[in-house]
Design an enzyme around this catalytic site. Structure first.
Site, PDB file in Angstrom:
ATOM      1  N   CYS A 260      52.637  46.145  44.029  1.00  0.00           N
ATOM      2  CA  CYS A 260      54.189  45.934  43.879  1.00  0.00           C
ATOM      3  C   CYS A 260      54.962  46.297  44.941  1.00  0.00           C
ATOM      4  CB  CYS A 260      54.627  47.082  42.720  1.00  0.00           C
ATOM      5  SG  CYS A 260      53.875  46.744  40.971  1.00  0.00           S
TER       6      CYS A 260
ATOM      7  N   ASP B 240      41.383  38.054  28.763  1.00  0.00           N
ATOM      8  CA  ASP B 240      41.216  37.853  30.215  1.00  0.00           C
ATOM      9  C   ASP B 240      40.190  37.229  30.444  1.00  0.00           C
ATOM     10  OD1 ASP B 240      42.181  40.155  32.461  1.00  0.00           O
ATOM     11  OD2 ASP B 240      40.497  39.124  32.992  1.00  0.00           O
TER      12      ASP B 240
ATOM     13  N   THR C 213      50.160  38.532  40.785  1.00  0.00           N
ATOM     14  CA  THR C 213      50.905  37.722  41.629  1.00  0.00           C
ATOM     15  C   THR C 213      50.815  38.195  42.902  1.00  0.00           C
ATOM     16  OG1 THR C 213      53.072  38.934  40.980  1.00  0.00           O
ATOM     17  CG2 THR C 213      52.572  36.739  39.980  1.00  0.00           C
TER      18      THR C 213
ATOM     19  N   VAL D 109      48.567  46.715  34.092  1.00  0.00           N
ATOM     20  CA  VAL D 109      49.507  46.270  33.423  1.00  0.00           C
ATOM     21  C   VAL D 109      49.190  45.922  31.851  1.00  0.00           C
ATOM     22  CG1 VAL D 109      51.693  45.000  32.988  1.00  0.00           C
ATOM     23  CG2 VAL D 109      50.912  45.729  35.383  1.00  0.00           C
TER      24      VAL D 109
ATOM     25  N   ARG E  31      44.036  47.742  45.139  1.00  0.00           N
ATOM     26  CA  ARG E  31      44.468  46.556  45.596  1.00  0.00           C
ATOM     27  C   ARG E  31      45.770  46.831  46.753  1.00  0.00           C
ATOM     28  NH1 ARG E  31      46.872  44.504  40.221  1.00  0.00           N
ATOM     29  NH2 ARG E  31      47.474  46.885  39.848  1.00  0.00           N
TER      30      ARG E  31
ATOM     31  N   THR F 242      55.307  39.805  38.080  1.00  0.00           N
ATOM     32  CA  THR F 242      56.421  39.525  39.079  1.00  0.00           C
ATOM     33  C   THR F 242      56.483  38.468  40.156  1.00  0.00           C
ATOM     34  OG1 THR F 242      55.990  42.040  39.406  1.00  0.00           O
ATOM     35  CG2 THR F 242      57.313  40.740  41.214  1.00  0.00           C
TER      36      THR F 242
ATOM     37  N   ARG G 265      34.984  42.845  32.546  1.00  0.00           N
ATOM     38  CA  ARG G 265      36.168  43.627  32.081  1.00  0.00           C
ATOM     39  C   ARG G 265      36.518  43.649  30.336  1.00  0.00           C
ATOM     40  NH1 ARG G 265      41.840  42.315  34.961  1.00  0.00           N
ATOM     41  NH2 ARG G 265      40.734  43.513  36.681  1.00  0.00           N
TER      42      ARG G 265
END
Length: 441
Positions: free
Chosen positions: A267, A43, A92, A25, A338, A127, A48
């Site tokens: 999600c 980050d 999250t 995201v 994930r 979220t 990364r």
């Protein structure tokens, strides 16, 4: 403190925008904003950050375009002090008992609080259930910074809607819901997002409403897929092809077009728990949402059981059979593993002492090993199979003909070969003509 000039100063190049969290995201957000204004991408994952700085996009969301991005990628939190608009886009997840795991959001809040300067607006995109931004994030930032929210800095919330692996619905052409703690912050947040959101922004009256939007829209999708999964199980018992039933149903103008499948990812497979957990704290126990979650969480085991049944009926000894699974990411044409529900298929097979061989060119082999204990095997190194489970609809698998599929099997009679087509990728007439024993969800 005047917050009305942040947008103008960003456009003029006098101020910077920062993004905290550079995953599926945050990284696309940072890159898109950097086309118009100065951006810092932060980050805590140094590897990364180094990859991005070297023009390598392991998420495949931006691809080679990252090489030309002007984002200032960093793992130095002090760089956040240079920004007057900070977007937090950290994950999250949920705990093993499905309660919300807010540690990433809390950690990001501490980092922001330790580096925020007066006159800054902070917007959370992670979220969360309604109330987290104001009840948890604000106190942490205030404590770490010594600055008062609403006086020295302001806050808002704008739920992310990026769909990993989707190269059609991209950040600029997805309507963005925005909110702020007051009218002043709302106006400025809206103007900033309007820089990159060509589809437009949709303002809601308060932060809690914006938080609710995200968990509700994903819970709705989860419930609809759960219904389709129930239909698939019923059709299976009735020996009716689910895909044909849905094709007929979808000829009606108001059909919703949902299909059965494995519901994983970061999600849809998680957000409903944030909503139901918050509701339970208020004394309401979900009647529909949690039951939908129960159905969707059971589908991996259901597919594995169906595969075992088909192997037995084909005359195989499942414990001695070579079972290949194609795909481990949570969705097609995306490297994101994930909360992959393919792992539920693997674990169910392991319960019966069946050790499947898994292949997925999209997935990161080191992540699959670390997260799930799965050693990925290259497609061209796969052994010949007794049973092939095509679990993910990657283009590479979708484009395979039944003749190519049959090459994956051992040299045994066709009716002893078992093909499990989880996503109904292959045409029914071609499956029947192939002579292999097949099952699809």
């Amino acid at each position: 403190m005047d917050f009305n000039n942040i947008y103008q100063n960003l456009i003029a190049g006098q101020d910077k925008l920062a993004v905290v969290g550079l995953g599926y995201v945050g990284m696309p957000i940072a890159v898109e904003f950097a086309k118009h204004i100065k951006v810092i991408g932060f980050d805590i994952n140094k590897q990364r950050v180094e990859e991005y700085s070297n023009g390598i996009d392991s998420t495949n969301e931006i691809g080679d375009a990252i090489k030309d991005s002007t984002v200032e990628f960093t793992s130095d939190p002090s760089k956040l002090s240079e920004a007057k608009f900070i977007i937090v886009a950290v994950p999250t997840p949920v705990n093993s008992d499905t309660t919300p795991d807010l540690k990433p959001v809390e950690g990001a809040s501490r980092t922001v609080g330790q580096n925020i300067t007066p006159g800054t607006i902070v917007v959370f995109e992670s979220t969360v259930y309604p109330g987290v931004t104001e009840d948890i994030c604000i106190p942490i930032i205030e404590e770490e910074s010594g600055l008062k929210c609403g006086v020295d800095w302001k806050i808002g919330y704008s739920p992310e809607r990026i769909n990993p692996g989707d190269h059609v619905h991209r950040l600029p052409n997805i309507v963005k819901v925005v909110s702020g703690m007051d009218e002043e912050s709302m106006r400025e947040i809206k103007k900033v997002y309007d820089i990159v959101i060509k589809a437009g922004t949709f303002s809601v009256s308060n932060i809690k409403t914006a938080e609710a939007v995200k968990v509700v829209e994903n819970s709705q999708r989860d419930i609809n897929i759960a219904f389709m999964n129930e239909i698939a199980m019923i059709c299976d018992k009735m020996h009716i092809d689910t895909d044909e039933v849905l094709a007929g149903m979808n000829t009606k103008w108001n059909a919703l077009g949902f299909k059965p499948g494995l519901v994983g990812g970061h999600c849809i497979g998680i957000d409903p728990y944030y909503l139901t957990n918050a509701a339970e704290k208020l004394g309401y126990h979900s009647q529909i949402i949690l039951n939908g979650r129960k159905v969707n969480d059971s589908m991996g085991a259901y597919v594995a059981d169906a595969a075992i049944k088909e192997m037995i009926e084909a005359g195989q000894a499942p414990k001695k059979a070579t079972v290949i699974i194609l795909g481990i990411t949570f969705k097609e044409n995306c490297p994101d593993t994930r909360n992959s529900k393919v792992v539920d298929i693997i674990n169910r097979l392991r319960e019966y002492d069946i050790l499947p061989i898994v292949s997925d060119k999209w997935a990161d082999a080191s992540v699959a090993k670390q997260e799930y204990g799965v050693d990925l095997v290259a497609f061209d190194q796969l052994p010949k199979a007794d049973c092939v489970i095509v679990a993910v609809g990657h283009n590479e698998y979708r484009s395979m003909s039944t003749h190519q599929l049959k090459r994956l099997f051992k040299d045994v009679p066709d009716d002893e070969k078992v093909l499990v087509d989880v996503k109904s990728l292959y045409r029914m007439d071609e499956l029947k003509a192939s002579g292999v024993r097949f099952w699809r969800l």
